[in-house]
Scaffold this motif. Structure first.
Motif, PDB file in Angstrom:
ATOM      1  N   THR A 114      35.353  15.258  19.250  1.00  0.00           N
ATOM      2  CA  THR A 114      35.042  16.696  19.405  1.00  0.00           C
ATOM      3  C   THR A 114      34.209  17.027  20.640  1.00  0.00           C
ATOM      4  N   LYS A 115      33.899  16.038  21.468  1.00  0.00           N
ATOM      5  CA  LYS A 115      33.115  16.297  22.685  1.00  0.00           C
ATOM      6  C   LYS A 115      33.883  15.965  23.962  1.00  0.00           C
ATOM      7  N   THR A 116      34.897  15.111  23.866  1.00  0.00           N
ATOM      8  CA  THR A 116      35.658  14.741  25.054  1.00  0.00           C
ATOM      9  C   THR A 116      36.702  15.810  25.346  1.00  0.00           C
ATOM     10  N   LEU A 117      36.671  16.306  26.577  1.00  0.00           N
ATOM     11  CA  LEU A 117      37.669  17.252  27.060  1.00  0.00           C
ATOM     12  C   LEU A 117      38.553  16.506  28.041  1.00  0.00           C
ATOM     13  N   ILE A 118      39.861  16.630  27.900  1.00  0.00           N
ATOM     14  CA  ILE A 118      40.790  16.001  28.844  1.00  0.00           C
ATOM     15  C   ILE A 118      41.605  17.102  29.509  1.00  0.00           C
ATOM     16  N   HIS A 119      41.459  17.173  30.826  1.00  0.00           N
ATOM     17  CA  HIS A 119      42.098  18.234  31.614  1.00  0.00           C
ATOM     18  C   HIS A 119      43.233  17.639  32.445  1.00  0.00           C
ATOM     19  N   SER A 120      44.361  18.322  32.432  1.00  0.00           N
ATOM     20  CA  SER A 120      45.540  17.851  33.168  1.00  0.00           C
ATOM     21  C   SER A 120      46.220  19.020  33.858  1.00  0.00           C
ATOM     22  N   ASN A 121      47.220  18.691  34.636  1.00  0.00           N
ATOM     23  CA  ASN A 121      48.108  19.718  35.152  1.00  0.00           C
ATOM     24  C   ASN A 121      49.120  20.056  34.051  1.00  0.00           C
ATOM     25  N   ARG A 122      50.143  20.803  34.375  1.00  0.00           N
ATOM     26  CA  ARG A 122      51.144  21.170  33.373  1.00  0.00           C
ATOM     27  C   ARG A 122      52.401  20.310  33.486  1.00  0.00           C
ATOM     28  N   GLY A 123      52.225  19.066  33.906  1.00  0.00           N
ATOM     29  CA  GLY A 123      53.353  18.138  33.922  1.00  0.00           C
ATOM     30  C   GLY A 123      53.941  18.028  32.521  1.00  0.00           C
ATOM     31  N   PHE A 124      55.218  17.740  32.431  1.00  0.00           N
ATOM     32  CA  PHE A 124      55.918  17.763  31.140  1.00  0.00           C
ATOM     33  C   PHE A 124      55.290  16.864  30.086  1.00  0.00           C
ATOM     34  N   GLN A 125      54.537  15.830  30.493  1.00  0.00           N
ATOM     35  CA  GLN A 125      53.952  14.902  29.528  1.00  0.00           C
ATOM     36  C   GLN A 125      52.816  15.542  28.722  1.00  0.00           C
ATOM     37  N   TYR A 126      52.070  16.448  29.328  1.00  0.00           N
ATOM     38  CA  TYR A 126      50.838  16.934  28.714  1.00  0.00           C
ATOM     39  C   TYR A 126      51.033  18.025  27.655  1.00  0.00           C
ATOM     40  N   PRO A 127      52.022  18.908  27.774  1.00  0.00           N
ATOM     41  CA  PRO A 127      52.277  19.831  26.661  1.00  0.00           C
ATOM     42  C   PRO A 127      53.232  19.237  25.614  1.00  0.00           C
ATOM     43  N   SER A 128      53.580  17.966  25.761  1.00  0.00           N
ATOM     44  CA  SER A 128      54.536  17.331  24.837  1.00  0.00           C
ATOM     45  C   SER A 128      53.925  17.141  23.449  1.00  0.00           C
ATOM     46  N   HIS A 129      54.794  16.977  22.455  1.00  0.00           N
ATOM     47  CA  HIS A 129      54.342  16.709  21.086  1.00  0.00           C
ATOM     48  C   HIS A 129      53.536  15.409  21.030  1.00  0.00           C
ATOM     49  N   SER A 130      53.952  14.427  21.795  1.00  0.00           N
ATOM     50  CA  SER A 130      53.288  13.123  21.805  1.00  0.00           C
ATOM     51  C   SER A 130      51.826  13.252  22.256  1.00  0.00           C
ATOM     52  N   PHE A 131      51.601  13.956  23.360  1.00  0.00           N
ATOM     53  CA  PHE A 131      50.234  14.100  23.875  1.00  0.00           C
ATOM     54  C   PHE A 131      49.408  14.993  22.954  1.00  0.00           C
ATOM     55  N   LYS A 132      50.023  16.050  22.436  1.00  0.00           N
ATOM     56  CA  LYS A 132      49.329  16.946  21.495  1.00  0.00           C
ATOM     57  C   LYS A 132      48.902  16.173  20.248  1.00  0.00           C
ATOM     58  N   HIS A 133      49.772  15.287  19.763  1.00  0.00           N
ATOM     59  CA  HIS A 133      49.442  14.461  18.598  1.00  0.00           C
ATOM     60  C   HIS A 133      48.234  13.567  18.911  1.00  0.00           C
ATOM     61  N   PHE A 134      48.225  12.950  20.090  1.00  0.00           N
ATOM     62  CA  PHE A 134      47.093  12.122  20.502  1.00  0.00           C
ATOM     63  C   PHE A 134      45.808  12.945  20.499  1.00  0.00           C
ATOM     64  N   ALA A 135      45.849  14.134  21.113  1.00  0.00           N
ATOM     65  CA  ALA A 135      44.658  14.992  21.201  1.00  0.00           C
ATOM     66  C   ALA A 135      44.167  15.396  19.812  1.00  0.00           C
ATOM     67  N   ASP A 136      45.091  15.756  18.936  1.00  0.00           N
ATOM     68  CA  ASP A 136      44.714  16.148  17.575  1.00  0.00           C
ATOM     69  C   ASP A 136      44.135  14.970  16.787  1.00  0.00           C
ATOM     70  N   GLU A 137      44.801  13.839  16.880  1.00  0.00           N
ATOM     71  CA  GLU A 137      44.382  12.645  16.131  1.00  0.00           C
ATOM     72  C   GLU A 137      42.982  12.181  16.526  1.00  0.00           C
ATOM     73  N   HIS A 138      42.660  12.287  17.816  1.00  0.00           N
ATOM     74  CA  HIS A 138      41.378  11.807  18.315  1.00  0.00           C
ATOM     75  C   HIS A 138      40.369  12.938  18.519  1.00  0.00           C
ATOM     76  N   GLN A 139      40.735  14.142  18.089  1.00  0.00           N
ATOM     77  CA  GLN A 139      39.875  15.323  18.191  1.00  0.00           C
ATOM     78  C   GLN A 139      39.370  15.539  19.611  1.00  0.00           C
ATOM     79  N   VAL A 140      40.308  15.423  20.556  1.00  0.00           N
ATOM     80  CA  VAL A 140      40.026  15.642  21.968  1.00  0.00           C
ATOM     81  C   VAL A 140      40.331  17.107  22.290  1.00  0.00           C
ATOM     82  N   ILE A 141      39.502  17.716  23.097  1.00  0.00           N
ATOM     83  CA  ILE A 141      39.738  19.080  23.550  1.00  0.00           C
ATOM     84  C   ILE A 141      40.699  18.997  24.730  1.00  0.00           C
TER      85      ILE A 141
END
Length: 98
Positions: free
Chosen positions: A60-87
């Motif tokens: 809940t404290k780590t923020l990960i900032h990216s561009n809008r490359g296709f990998q970052y709005p993907s379900h896979s990356f969103k799942h990682f962010a949700d699972e690890h409570q990353v902003i």
């Protein structure tokens, strides 16, 4: 490990070859915390990069900032962010992360 920047860069070498570099930079420390090279620019490349920092994420404290490359709005990356409570944060279209 509170503000991380990430992106994928393409490098051409030889006459027709390419390699892709996925990097995660700790913005506070101003150092690269992980990187991964691949011949393929895909979700797996980014997934392998972020998996290398799973145990160092501040829930809940780590923020990960990216561009809008296709990998970052993907379900896979969103799942990682949700699972690890990353902003998750993304740049506007056409604005570079680094």
């Amino acid at each position: 490990m509170e503000v991380l920047l990430t992106g994928v860069t393409e490098f051409k070498y030889g006459t027709q070859a390419k390699v892709y570099l996925s990097v995660i930079l700790d913005y506070g420390e101003k150092k690269i915390v992980t990187f991964k090279l691949s011949k393929h620019n895909n979700n797996e490349l980014v997934r392998e990069s972020v998996s290398q920092i799973e145990d160092r994420i501040k829930v809940t404290k780590t923020l990960i900032h990216s561009n809008r490359g296709f990998q970052y709005p993907s379900h896979s990356f969103k799942h990682f962010a949700d699972e690890h409570q990353v902003i998750q944060s993304m740049s506007r279209v056409g604005k570079c992360v680094f």
